[in-house]
Design an enzyme around this catalytic site. Structure first.
Site, PDB file in Angstrom:
ATOM      1  CD  GLU A 163      -5.807  -0.368   6.580  1.00  0.00           C
ATOM      2  OE1 GLU A 163      -4.641  -0.811   6.878  1.00  0.00           O
ATOM      3  OE2 GLU A 163      -6.182   0.505   6.052  1.00  0.00           O
TER       4      GLU A 163
ATOM      5  CB  SER B 293       1.992   6.498   4.809  1.00  0.00           C
ATOM      6  OG  SER B 293       0.835   6.710   5.571  1.00  0.00           O
TER       7      SER B 293
ATOM      8  CB  SER C 206      -3.641   8.670  14.123  1.00  0.00           C
ATOM      9  OG  SER C 206      -4.562   9.765  13.938  1.00  0.00           O
TER      10      SER C 206
ATOM     11  CD  GLN D   7      -2.537   1.238   2.518  1.00  0.00           C
ATOM     12  OE1 GLN D   7      -2.199   0.694   3.584  1.00  0.00           O
ATOM     13  NE2 GLN D   7      -3.700   1.451   2.463  1.00  0.00           N
ATOM     14  N   GLY D   8       0.716   2.096  -1.001  1.00  0.00           N
ATOM     15  CA  GLY D   8       1.463   3.498  -1.122  1.00  0.00           C
ATOM     16  C   GLY D   8       0.627   4.619  -0.700  1.00  0.00           C
TER      17      GLY D   8
ATOM     18  CD  GLU E 280      -4.507  11.485  18.119  1.00  0.00           C
ATOM     19  OE1 GLU E 280      -4.020  11.401  19.133  1.00  0.00           O
ATOM     20  OE2 GLU E 280      -4.287  10.554  17.190  1.00  0.00           O
TER      21      GLU E 280
END
Length: 398
Positions: free
Chosen positions: A242, A127, A383, A124-125, A385
């Protein structure tokens, strides 16, 4: 949880157990029990077993099992408990559903059968440096040049890139619009000239993640999924899938049980650790939280069986948020049990003091990598958050 299932679902569970007993190699199971890494070839063999009746969660027409959400839940529970939990990259779990939902017929015919048969490892590209939780801020550019896109930029924290045959990438194809509206979704061959992988050593000593660099990498336009500049829509779809699977109930149950088993071998402060009130209260607190997230997941599974539009359930963010926190608590519990014996210099020496932890050195040393890796659980897949923002908007209406 048996009372929650109907007779045909219990029968299905028994069939899954038989499938695993008859087809997962003994050495593969032993390695998973002991926490050792499998080779790419071993994972491929295991995935073909898990896909024997079709890919869980996929429609039958694309090589899927065609199971209900409840059957899929039961299957995943049994795989985790066996254990036979393994992934051949992110083909079946992430990019496959994007391709069969939004991709062209050429893409479906080319990629889906190879994912079903565990022939292509996908990474997976998403981040980038400076674009992790704020994923819409990606800077990797893709400029069209005839029948190709020319890609330049960098991805980071790319899990399994060193094994991968293909990478699915978010790239910026328009810089003059709102940042979410200028992103596209590309499928890129990892053997393309100009693509370079650099492994990243993690705190637990492993090399699971990588940096991936793109320098004038030429990608055929036919590898664009869906429409140009609609990649943000496809990414949200993928991340919803996911997060729904990120509660981690099965692995956390196994980790807590392992901590209990080891606590029964630890004589500390004049008594066995398993019998000490403080330890038992700590275990109970984690198990109460885990039971709550398990019931929440069952509710989400039941709701998914009634959803007809294929939309994503915001409960996935609840499962990701709480599941990752409980995973970290269980990993810390395991470290508390092992104590200093998780360190190599301690675990290789016999214990001759009044306080004894009668655990095998190999078993002790596995606790530290589990704990260190668990620190990332509240970051990857969005995240905590980010999950709280999604919950505030989608569930609380704030």
């Amino acid at each position: 949880m048996d009372l929650a299932f109907m007779e045909e679902e219990r029968t299905f569970r028994d069939e899954v157990r038989q499938l695993l007993r008859d087809n997962i190699p003994l050495e593969t199971r032993r390695k998973l029990v002991e926490g050792r890494q499998l080779s790419k070839a071993e994972i491929a063999v295991g995935m073909r077993v898990l896909h024997k009746r079709g890919v869980p969660g996929w429609p039958k027409e694309y090589g899927g099992a065609g199971w209900s959400p409840i059957q899929q839940y039961i299957f995943e529970e049994e795989v985790q408990a066996f254990p036979a939990q393994m992934t051949f990259g992110f083909g079946a779990s992430l990019v496959g559903p994007v391709i069969y939902t939004f991709g062209s017929e050429i893409q479906k015919n080319r990629f889906l059968p190879r994912i079903v048969n565990a022939e292509d490892w996908w990474c997976q590209g998403f981040s980038e440096p400076g674009a992790g939780s704020d994923l819409a801020s990606i800077k990797t550019r893709a400029v069209q040049d005839g029948d190709h896109y020319v890609v330049n930029g960098q991805k980071t924290w790319t899990t399994g890139a060193q094994h991968a045959d293909w990478i699915f990438c978010l790239v910026r194809t328009n810089t003059s619009v709102k940042k979410q509206e200028g992103i596209s979704f590309l499928l890129i061959d990892m053997n393309t000239p100009g693509l370079v992988i650099r492994p990243v050593k993690l705190i637990d000593g492993s090399y699971e993640v990588n940096e991936v660099f793109f320098t004038d990498v030429r990608v055929p336009v036919v590898n664009l999924v869906g429409e140009e500049n609609k990649g943000w829509t496809y990414a949200k779809f993928l991340l919803g899938n996911e997060r729904f699977g990120d509660a981690g109930v099965g692995p956390t149950k196994e980790r807590i049980q392992r901590a209990k088993d080891l606590a029964a071998q630890c004589y500390v402060g004049g008594s066995w650790l398993i019998d000490q009130t403080a330890f038992r209260e700590k275990v109970a607190a984690i198990e109460v939280e885990l039971k709550a997230i398990e019931i929440t997941q069952l509710r989400a599974v039941f709701n998914a069986s009634r959803r007809q539009d294929g939309s994503q359930d915001p409960a996935g963010s609840v499962l990701k948020l709480k599941g990752s926190e409980i995973e970290q608590a269980a990993a810390l519990l395991l470290m508390d049990v092992i104590g200093p014996y998780s360190l190599r210099e301690y675990s290789e020496q016999p214990t001759d003091s009044a306080d004894q932890r009668l655990v095998r050195p190999d078993g002790a040393r596995l606790a530290a990598p589990i704990y260190f890796f668990s620190r990332a659980a509240t970051i990857y897949s969005g995240s905590s958050e980010i999950q709280k923002n999604i919950i505030a908007r989608a569930i609380l209406g704030l």
